[in-house]
Design a protein around this motif. Structure first.
Motif, PDB file in Angstrom:
ATOM      1  N   ASP A  77       8.007  13.164   7.639  1.00 56.46           N
ATOM      2  CA  ASP A  77       8.521  12.843   8.971  1.00 56.46           C
ATOM      3  C   ASP A  77       9.011  11.411   9.074  1.00 56.46           C
ATOM      4  O   ASP A  77      10.070  11.135   9.633  1.00 56.46           O
ATOM      5  CB  ASP A  77       7.423  13.052  10.025  1.00 56.46           C
ATOM      6  N   ASP A  78       8.199  10.464   8.558  1.00 59.79           N
ATOM      7  CA  ASP A  78       8.473   9.058   8.818  1.00 59.79           C
ATOM      8  C   ASP A  78       7.700   8.196   7.833  1.00 59.79           C
ATOM      9  O   ASP A  78       6.473   8.286   7.755  1.00 59.79           O
ATOM     10  CB  ASP A  78       8.058   8.732  10.263  1.00 59.79           C
ATOM     11  N   PHE A  79       8.407   7.347   7.089  1.00 55.71           N
ATOM     12  CA  PHE A  79       7.740   6.436   6.146  1.00 55.71           C
ATOM     13  C   PHE A  79       6.747   5.508   6.848  1.00 55.71           C
ATOM     14  O   PHE A  79       5.822   4.996   6.213  1.00 55.71           O
ATOM     15  CB  PHE A  79       8.774   5.581   5.415  1.00 55.71           C
ATOM     16  N   HIS A  80       6.933   5.265   8.144  1.00 55.21           N
ATOM     17  CA  HIS A  80       6.056   4.339   8.849  1.00 55.21           C
ATOM     18  C   HIS A  80       4.674   4.939   9.132  1.00 55.21           C
ATOM     19  O   HIS A  80       3.746   4.213   9.476  1.00 55.21           O
ATOM     20  CB  HIS A  80       6.694   3.901  10.179  1.00 55.21           C
ATOM     21  N   ASN A  81       4.552   6.245   9.026  1.00 55.08           N
ATOM     22  CA  ASN A  81       3.278   6.892   9.306  1.00 55.08           C
ATOM     23  C   ASN A  81       2.321   6.666   8.141  1.00 55.08           C
ATOM     24  O   ASN A  81       2.569   7.136   7.027  1.00 55.08           O
ATOM     25  CB  ASN A  81       3.496   8.390   9.525  1.00 55.08           C
ATOM     26  N   PRO A  82       1.209   5.956   8.358  1.00 56.28           N
ATOM     27  CA  PRO A  82       0.300   5.648   7.244  1.00 56.28           C
ATOM     28  C   PRO A  82      -0.364   6.878   6.645  1.00 56.28           C
ATOM     29  O   PRO A  82      -0.916   6.815   5.552  1.00 56.28           O
ATOM     30  CB  PRO A  82      -0.730   4.698   7.873  1.00 56.28           C
TER      31      PRO A  82
END
Length: 339
Positions: A77-82
């Motif tokens: 979904d999103d690289f920012h999601n840890p």
């Protein structure tokens, strides 16, 4: 064919691994392909021999023999999601040792460019896909002609599929039960869109109903980012006075919740307790010390990799759905409510 025993040999062979492990060459091949039809003891013996010998399979030879590229596509979904960090670590712990390459596509970044990441993976002739996202604009996954596994709870038109996920409903129940045991009676939940958020919301609603408590929700139509957590908590505080605990749909949203609480002059946990979800590095940091639900993301990644390799090896086998049990990690962000 005899195994290579010359200490000056350039590199150990699959026959060396088989001799060291005391198994056949074909069984080593099964382990390298990630086949589920190998006992734990033999798999461990082969892996030990691989590690001791420093064996690295020839990807070119393996791909040529099997008519494969030895590559896996991973859609997130999103690289920012840890959450992704631990998931990828578990995934690669299985795929790297078996000689597979992993290519990653971020759904949000690809959407900005107007590209369909699934089309990109298919053009690369990947041997399989792991779907850890919800590509609503893509064609239904049931129409894909490449093996795939769904990782996490997703809202997808996937048809019969292999799924590896955490029991999100149970995890949310653990969060509410923890807060109830501490004495909280006004427990709110900040949530958002997506399959995981929906499942965690369902678990929250079940748990507060069982405890005889009123549901207090905010953010249902928003995202699950830090900013979304901040906005949902501000919305919550503006209309629901007396909230003593906030359960966030993930650790990133919890970070936004903590900022909103601080902005309103509310201390954590003295005034409002906060629980996150996923037990990421954010939660583990000494500064946040965030109570969180551990969904065991590295284990989800490892099991998703094994499921995909099994599906590639046996395309017609029965589909499997694996739910991993979550656990609560209590830290300093939760305490009994002030009297």
């Amino acid at each position: 064919m005899k195994a290579s025993t010359d200490p000056g040999s350039a590199r150990p062979t699959i026959y060396d691994v088989a001799n060291r492990a005391g198994v056949s060459k074909s069984l080593v091949s099964l382990v390298l392909r990630g086949s589920p039809n190998v006992s734990g003891a033999r798999r461990e013996a082969v892996q030990t021999a691989i590690d001791e010998l420093g064996y690295r399979p020839s990807r070119a030879a393996s791909a040529l023999a099997a008519n494969r590229t030895q590559s896996i596509g991973l859609l997130i979904d999103d690289f920012h999601n840890p959450w992704f960090v631990e998931f990828l670590r578990g995934l690669r712990s299985v795929l790297d040792s078996a000689g597979w390459n992993v290519s990653v596509a971020d759904l949000q970044l690809e959407a900005l460019s107007g590209r369909n990441p699934l089309d990109g993976f298919l053009a690369m002739h990947v041997d399989g896909l792991i779907i850890a996202a919800e590509p609503h604009t893509a064609p239904p996954l049931r129409h894909l002609d490449v093996p795939f596994v769904v990782a996490g709870v997703r809202e997808l038109d996937a048809g019969p599929a292999d799924v590896v996920a955490s029991d999100e409903v149970r995890g949310a129940g653990l969060a509410v039960e923890h807060l109830v045991q501490l004495g909280h009676r006004r427990i709110a939940h900040i949530t958002g869109l997506g399959g995981s958020a929906k499942a965690r919301r369902e678990g929250y609603l079940r748990a507060v109903s069982t405890a005889g408590l009123p549901p207090l929700l905010a953010g249902e139509a928003g995202g699950t980012t830090e900013e979304a957590g901040y906005a949902a908590t501000r919305e919550l505080l503006s209309r629901d006075h007396g909230v003593t605990a906030v359960f966030a749909a993930n650790d990133t949203m919890a970070l936004g919740a903590l900022a909103a609480l601080k902005e309103q002059g509310l201390r954590t946990p003295e005034d409002v307790s906060v629980v996150g979800y996923d037990n990421t590095a954010l939660a583990e940091s000494r500064y946040l010390d965030l109570t969180s639900i551990d969904s065991h993301n590295a284990s989800i990644g490892a099991e998703a990799a094994r499921a995909l390799l099994g599906r590639i090896a046996e395309p017609k086998g029965p589909h499997r759905q694996l739910l991993l049990a979550p656990s609560l990690i209590a830290r300093g962000s939760t305490a009994a409510p002030a009297s």
